[in-house]
Design an enzyme around this catalytic site. Sequence first.
Site, PDB file in Angstrom:
ATOM      1  N   PHE A   1       4.307   1.076  10.229  1.00 48.81           N
ATOM      2  CA  PHE A   1       3.359   1.817   9.405  1.00 48.81           C
ATOM      3  C   PHE A   1       4.076   2.941   8.660  1.00 48.81           C
ATOM      4  O   PHE A   1       5.281   3.085   8.720  1.00 48.81           O
ATOM      5  CB  PHE A   1       2.215   2.342  10.286  1.00 48.81           C
TER       6      PHE A   1
ATOM      7  N   ASP B   1       1.882   8.276  10.628  1.00 51.59           N
ATOM      8  CA  ASP B   1       2.305   8.728   9.303  1.00 51.59           C
ATOM      9  C   ASP B   1       3.140  10.016   9.314  1.00 51.59           C
ATOM     10  O   ASP B   1       2.773  11.021   8.697  1.00 51.59           O
ATOM     11  CB  ASP B   1       1.095   8.899   8.362  1.00 51.59           C
TER      12      ASP B   1
ATOM     13  N   GLU C   1      -4.994  10.931   7.675  1.00 52.45           N
ATOM     14  CA  GLU C   1      -3.878  10.050   7.300  1.00 52.45           C
ATOM     15  C   GLU C   1      -2.882  10.669   6.313  1.00 52.45           C
ATOM     16  O   GLU C   1      -3.234  11.462   5.451  1.00 52.45           O
ATOM     17  CB  GLU C   1      -4.389   8.724   6.697  1.00 52.45           C
TER      18      GLU C   1
ATOM     19  N   ASN D   1       0.839  -1.199   0.000  1.00 53.90           N
ATOM     20  CA  ASN D   1       0.000   0.000   0.000  1.00 53.90           C
ATOM     21  C   ASN D   1       0.872   1.246   0.000  1.00 53.90           C
ATOM     22  O   ASN D   1       1.696   1.370  -0.927  1.00 53.90           O
ATOM     23  CB  ASN D   1      -1.129  -0.034   1.039  1.00 53.90           C
ATOM     24  N   ASP D   2       0.738   2.148   0.945  1.00 53.79           N
ATOM     25  CA  ASP D   2       1.334   3.485   0.830  1.00 53.79           C
ATOM     26  C   ASP D   2       2.801   3.491   0.410  1.00 53.79           C
ATOM     27  O   ASP D   2       3.611   2.754   0.983  1.00 53.79           O
ATOM     28  CB  ASP D   2       1.301   4.195   2.183  1.00 53.79           C
TER      29      ASP D   2
ATOM     30  N   GLN E   1       4.614   0.326   2.163  1.00 52.91           N
ATOM     31  CA  GLN E   1       3.883  -0.551   3.076  1.00 52.91           C
ATOM     32  C   GLN E   1       3.737  -1.907   2.399  1.00 52.91           C
ATOM     33  O   GLN E   1       3.224  -1.998   1.281  1.00 52.91           O
ATOM     34  CB  GLN E   1       2.500   0.042   3.382  1.00 52.91           C
TER      35      GLN E   1
HETATM   36  C1  FRU Z   1      -3.017   4.621   4.835  1.00 52.74           C
HETATM   37  C2  FRU Z   1      -2.633   3.869   6.080  1.00 52.74           C
HETATM   38  C3  FRU Z   1      -1.748   4.685   6.972  1.00 52.74           C
HETATM   39  C4  FRU Z   1      -1.020   3.652   7.750  1.00 52.74           C
HETATM   40  C5  FRU Z   1      -0.829   2.576   6.724  1.00 52.74           C
HETATM   41  C6  FRU Z   1      -0.869   1.193   7.275  1.00 52.74           C
HETATM   42  O1  FRU Z   1      -3.301   3.792   3.766  1.00 52.74           O
HETATM   43  O2  FRU Z   1      -3.786   3.457   6.762  1.00 52.74           O
HETATM   44  O3  FRU Z   1      -2.435   5.626   7.767  1.00 52.74           O
HETATM   45  O4  FRU Z   1       0.197   4.135   8.242  1.00 52.74           O
HETATM   46  O5  FRU Z   1      -1.854   2.725   5.773  1.00 52.74           O
HETATM   47  O6  FRU Z   1      -0.557   0.253   6.298  1.00 52.74           O
END
Ligand code: FRU
Length: 643
Positions: free
Chosen positions: A288, A348, A396, A230-231, A247
Amino acid sequence: SGFLGKGLVNSFLGGDDSTGTLTSPAFTIERIHINFLIGGGKYAGQTCINLVIDGKVVRTATGPNDVAGGSERLDWENWDVTDLAGKSATIRIVDERRGGWGHINVDQIVQSDRPQRFEPAGRELVIEKRYLHIPVKNGGRKVRMKLTDAGRTVREFDVELADGNADFQTFLDLEGFRGKRLAVEVDRLPIDSKALDAIHQADEVPSAAALYSEFVRPQFHFTSRRGWLNDPNGLVYSGGQWHLFYQHNPYGWGWGNMHWGHAVSKDLFHWQELPIALYPQRYDDWCFSGSAVVDVNNTSGFKTGTGDLLVAAYTSTGRGECIVFSNDAGRTWSEFAGNPVVKHAGRDPKLLWHEPSQSWVMALYDEFENKQWIAFYTSKDLKTWEIQSRIDGFFECPDLFELPVAGQSGTSKWVLYAADGKYRLGQFDGRKFIPETEKLQLWHGNFYAAQTYSNAPDGRRVQIGWGNGIEFRGMPFNQQMVLPVELTLRSTADGPRLFAEPVRELAGLEGPTRRWSEVPLAENENPLADVRGELLRITAEIEPGQADFVGFTVRGVSVRYDAQKRQLVCRGVAAPLMPVDGVVTMEIIVDRGSIEVFGNGGRTALSVGGVLAADDRSLKTEVAGTGARLKSLKVVELKSAWK
Ligand code: FRU
């Protein structure tokens, strides 16, 4: 899930409020065990299965779930009925409970000589090769797997361990453990399971030869070799390389086990995936999102080598906001001994250097007084942080940066950005953000948690977002990054606005190009009938004339300008776009799993996921109404970044 065959007993009949009992015919107890699968509510006497002899309940079991949560998976339970041999019994399944988890699920009730239940299981391995291949079954039973070295836990994570057919093999990187004897343990497996036997060592990652040539593998959007992403995290340019941390769940197709994956590129398209950069310190203390900077002046004092000192901030879910540093180009990271540096409800951290105040700034997503804020902390050394201010209404993954307004020399604005892609322009003095606009939106569609690069050369503001929700079913990997774009602030009739255009490095993937000009468009005509392509970059200047809509069908997918609604539309994603002097421009980027559309030079941007039909390589114009014209059209075939 978890039941066998086609049906099961399920008292969730139209909801949790249904109640009743279901009773078996009488049978004789002929074996020493009764095994069954059970799920649902954990309410003794209310959501249960009973063994009844002479009108008395002699054994009972409930499902595993209560208000604390749970899952709808059925798992094995077992009664030892040695003492009841020869008796006549009935089974009664009971649901006398309404409300949350007021249901019971049962299946596969079997008399047996052997108990069917779960037990911890383990295996020892002498590590001779770099990788451990682990078979994964998507949606399968999650086990908690642990590797220990003489009793010390070195890895611990959840994995949908295949017990039989696997969907894919994931891998664990055991560099550094060669020659050691490691114990592999899982918390629960059916007692006869052979699942652990299928784990094996190898010198290469699974299917190494086929890597990146999987038939839906995006060809120039970043995806991880295996597992979930993800991120984007820690985007920093250093030593001639664009670093992309992200992520990452290395051990599953879905979200979980958050690590920081790592890849580097010289041009933002040809990526080399490196070993995992940040491992969780322990189970349930996940890594995270966060960011990275080059500490040019060694303000932190962490510098030991001659190359760039990289410092990253990330959310450790078990501890708080943490600082790590690397003196070897992001390959290995050390924890600052004083971690966590900020403790609060939130996550974050985004680091930036604020030149006028000669301070570091950390923009943080903060859940203060039950509201959603971005908080601003400052520091001189990246270790001690002080809160300065907060602004509410952002959720976020904050980003904060300054950009000049193009064409207005001496004018610049600060951009405060959050995960959903909404931003406000304003001023930032190193402590407080003063907004000058309402929330504005540049990106639409599958786009989330974007971040811009720190330390990018030539003052460039390069952004990468996560194409959230872009799924690759049947593949060992899942989710992709959005095309890297360069952000600029330009004057518009509405005031300064962010624009996003594909980074110039995309030109490096360009292949054969065809051009057209002054092409009148008519319904049921296709001037592009002889054009074919899989990976495409299409740039069009369109005069809609009196047409209701005009655009293209790209490999079967409509990308159009709706002149009535004044919107760019693709696969249900719509974004506002006004013609300029009667013209709209569209830039369409087509990969195997997504289409991006940039309107009017990046005034609006769409990221639209969905695997394209492999066998459709056609391009058509589409129009309803009259008077539409392509002023110009350029169709470029793009090359794969993997070949
Ligand atoms: C955004 C999020 C962040 C967090 C991460 C966890 O997509 O929820 O806030 O750090 O993904 O994977």
